[in-house]
Design an enzyme around this catalytic site. Structure first.
Site, short mmCIF file in Angstrom:
data_model
loop_
_atom_site.label_atom_id
_atom_site.label_comp_id
_atom_site.label_asym_id
_atom_site.label_seq_id
_atom_site.Cartn_x
_atom_site.Cartn_y
_atom_site.Cartn_z
N ASP A 91 38.70 -10.04 -21.52
CA ASP A 91 39.17 -9.01 -20.60
C ASP A 91 38.14 -7.89 -20.53
O ASP A 91 38.12 -6.98 -21.36
CB ASP A 91 40.53 -8.47 -21.06
N ASP A 105 42.34 -3.85 -14.50
CA ASP A 105 42.49 -4.00 -15.96
C ASP A 105 43.95 -4.23 -16.37
O ASP A 105 44.24 -4.57 -17.50
CB ASP A 105 41.91 -2.76 -16.66
N ASP A 160 42.20 -11.36 -26.22
CA ASP A 160 43.24 -11.08 -25.22
C ASP A 160 43.99 -12.35 -24.79
O ASP A 160 44.82 -12.31 -23.89
CB ASP A 160 42.61 -10.37 -24.02
N LYS A 181 50.10 -15.06 -22.49
CA LYS A 181 48.96 -14.49 -21.78
C LYS A 181 47.69 -15.03 -22.42
O LYS A 181 47.45 -14.84 -23.61
CB LYS A 181 48.98 -12.96 -21.88
N LYS A 183 36.21 -1.74 -18.39
CA LYS A 183 36.47 -0.97 -19.62
C LYS A 183 35.19 -0.32 -20.09
O LYS A 183 34.09 -0.78 -19.78
CB LYS A 183 36.96 -1.93 -20.72
N ARG A 210 49.76 -8.86 -16.81
CA ARG A 210 51.06 -8.97 -16.14
C ARG A 210 50.97 -9.84 -14.89
O ARG A 210 51.95 -10.47 -14.50
CB ARG A 210 51.60 -7.56 -15.83
N GLU A 236 45.73 -6.75 -15.85
CA GLU A 236 45.67 -8.13 -15.36
C GLU A 236 46.64 -9.07 -16.05
O GLU A 236 47.06 -10.07 -15.46
CB GLU A 236 44.23 -8.66 -15.52
N1 BES Z 1 44.35 -6.48 -22.76
C1 BES Z 1 44.63 -5.13 -22.44
C2 BES Z 1 45.57 -4.46 -23.44
C3 BES Z 1 45.01 -4.20 -24.81
C4 BES Z 1 44.37 -3.02 -25.08
C5 BES Z 1 45.20 -5.10 -25.83
C6 BES Z 1 43.89 -2.75 -26.35
C7 BES Z 1 44.73 -4.83 -27.10
C8 BES Z 1 44.08 -3.67 -27.36
C9 BES Z 1 45.28 -5.05 -21.06
O1 BES Z 1 44.88 -6.02 -20.16
C10 BES Z 1 44.90 -3.73 -20.50
O2 BES Z 1 43.74 -3.55 -20.25
N2 BES Z 1 45.88 -2.86 -20.29
C11 BES Z 1 45.64 -1.58 -19.77
C12 BES Z 1 46.69 -1.30 -18.75
C13 BES Z 1 46.41 -0.10 -17.89
C14 BES Z 1 45.21 -0.34 -17.01
C15 BES Z 1 47.63 0.17 -17.04
C16 BES Z 1 45.71 -0.58 -20.92
O3 BES Z 1 46.50 -0.77 -21.84
O4 BES Z 1 44.94 0.36 -20.91
ZN ZN Z 2 44.21 -7.78 -20.96
MN MN Z 3 43.13 -5.46 -19.09
#
Ligand code: BES
Ligand code: ZN
Ligand code: MN
Length: 502
Positions: free
Chosen positions: A271, A348, A289, A266, A278, A352, A350
């Site tokens: 992000d 968010d 990210d 990824k 966010k 996946r 994204e």
């Molecule tokens: N890049 C983030 C995950 C992340 C969060 C990595 C904190 C490192 C530290 C990912 O793209 C994300 O935003 N995931 C969301 C998913 C949710 C919207 C289902 C998350 O983990 O909140």
């Molecule tokens: Zn992300």
């Molecule tokens: Mn995200």
């Protein structure tokens, strides 16, 4: 920093600089320490009397300007129990020694650390892993500092490791030096700010670093991906002013007929969350990210540098997740490269989407023996496992065991979480084939279930959720001195050595 291996015959404390020798638990001095103690008329044994040093791993005893020898400093390091001394422990000790010497005045040091009796580590391996630790500690990301540079300067620039068979140690170190190069590349990519490192710049650097090593590199831009149908990956990138990229790296060091091991990363260079934006504090650090992509790129560099006898392909999806007027929206339906439609309920989630298309492309084009993806995929994995283990999800228990074993050896540890049709139900969409979020709970698992939807029949696959281990606040481990850890390069390299190299 210059790191070299010298034979015991060439090394005497007649040279200046720091001399580092070792003791095991209960302050048992190893031969080099005994010798230097004698030459300095008992400087170490005298100092031991006034110190709480007991030889535990990580302890130090320092004697400045010992009389009778030319060394400016004797540094006694504890190795702990000989039976529990292993490669990753030696790396930590090497890093601790280097860290200690950074605050000293000397530019040069000799490390003369004998293999304790009852230790199963071989001499050349001991020297090589000490050197590896010293090297990993030498990493710094100071390119954007312009003032008070002397505060960051390190005088230590020459480290000589004293070992009975320097040629053997050099040979043992060759592979590790290549791994360190890969880790440093991964750290650089993760540490780099997002205004500097966007998808095209990441791709350019990957090409510049890898093609000269004989890695075949292809870069697909948006036009090409659109033609081929990368609807999920392109959906994520469409709100960004920066062009999305897919980088394909091939290292063919194995048998011609052997199917490749595929590594997929990824690479979200920033992000913001997109329109599901966010909050401010949640956005900090999101330059990292792309750590999955960085680990894949660093691993490819390590494999090529040490000419690993393996066929490996690295595929990284590079995008920026931003919220402009052209951005994809919650409620959009995207058609992925696999043909499956995806209802986007949160922009968010994204990573996946990027991985879905990168995984489909990799499997269809390369028919790999197995595929491992790495991604900073979910905050939920940080809540579950914190910073010491990455999450691993897989459809193949043997692969999990192999990854776990490489993790134990390198210290990049993993913990398995479940996959189950029960969780797959949570990502059923009302109008499309699948939706991109599961619900309030088990977020790391539903993310993995989403990826599983894009794994083709009979393909062996593992997913590493590295959101908790790809970067760190402060310095948690001596051999990891920067924010970006370079996590994954060591693990994947070791996995190749243990199981997939001819
Ligand atoms: N890049 C983030 C995950 C992340 C969060 C990595 C904190 C490192 C530290 C990912 O793209 C994300 O935003 N995931 C969301 C998913 C949710 C919207 C289902 C998350 O983990 O909140
Ligand atoms: Zn992300
Ligand atoms: Mn995200």
């Amino acid at each position: 920093m210059q790191i070299s291996f010298v034979g015991s015959a060439d090394a005497t404390a007649k040279e200046g600089g720091a001399w580092v020798v070792a003791a095991t638990e209960s302050s048992v001095l190893l031969p080099a320490a005994v010798r230097l103690d004698k030459e300095s008329s008992g400087a170490l044994t005298r100092a031991l009397k006034f110190s709480r040093f007991t030889g535990k791993s990580g302890q130090f005893l320092e004697v400045l300007a010992p009389s009778g020898i030319k060394a400016s400093r004797l540094l006694l390091v504890g190795l702990g129990k000989p039976e529990s001394l292993d490669e990753k422990g030696l790396e930590t000790i090497g890093a601790q020694i280097a860290g200690r010497l950074y605050t000293a005045h000397e530019g040069a040091a000799h490390l003369e650390i004998d293999v304790p009796k009852k230790s199963k580590v071989r001499k050349a391996e001991l020297a090589a892993h000490l050197a590896f630790g010293v090297r990993l500690k030498s990493y710094a990301f100071d390119k954007y500092r312009t003032r008070n540079l002397e505060d960051y300067e390190r005088k230590l620039n020459t480290v000589r490791i004293v070992t009975p068979d320097p040629a053997a140690a050099r040979k043992a170190y060759a592979g590790l030096g290549a791994v360190a190069d890969g880790i440093f590349l991964a750290r650089d990519l993760v540490n780099e700010p997002p205004n500097m490192l966007y998808p095209a710049e990441f791709a350019r650097r990957a090409k510049a670093q890898l093609s000269r090593l004989g890695v075949k590199i292809e870069i697909l831009g948006e036009a090409e991906m659109k033609k081929q149908g990368f609807g999920a990956l392109l959906g994520v990138g469409q709100g960004s002013a920066r062009e999305s990229q897919l980088v394909v790296m091939q290292w063919n060091g194995g048998k011609k007929s052997a199917k490749p091991i595929a590594l997929v990363g990824k690479g979200v260079c920033f992000d913001s969350g997109g329109l599901s934006i966010k909050v401010g504090t949640g956005m900090q650090g999101m330059k990292g990210d792309m750590a999955g992509a960085a680990a894949v790129t660093g691993t490819m560099l390590a494999l090529a540098t040490r000419k690993a006898r393996v066929n490996a392909v690295g595929v990284i999806g590079l995008v920026e997740n931003m919220p402009d007027g052209g951005a994809f929206r919650p409620d959009d339906v995207l058609t992925s490269l696999s043909g499956q439609t995806i209802e986007v309920l949160n922009t968010d989630a994204e990573g996946r989407l990027v991985l879905a298309d990168a995984l489909t492309y990799t499997q269809r084009r390369f028919k790999p023996k197995l595929v491992i993806d790495l991604a900073t995929l979910t905050g939920a994995i940080v809540a579950a496992l914190g910073f010491e283990h990455a999450g691993v999800f897989s459809n193949n228990d043997q692969l999990v065991e192999r990854i776990r074993s490489a993790g134990r050896y390198t210290g990049e540890r993993v913990w398995q979480l479940p996959l189950d049709p029960f969780y797959d139900k949570m990502i059923r969409s009302k109008i499309a084939d699948v939706k991109n979020i599961g619900g309030a709970n088990s977020g790391s698992i539903t993310a993995a279930q989403f990826l599983l939807r894009f794994i083709e029949k009979d393909m062996v696959w593992a997913h590493l959720d590295i959101a908790g281990v790809a970067w760190q606040d402060g310095e948690q481990k001596p051999a990891i001195p920067s924010w970006g850890t370079g996590w994954g390069v060591r693990l994947l390299n070791r996995l190749m050595i243990e199981h997939y190299e001819a």
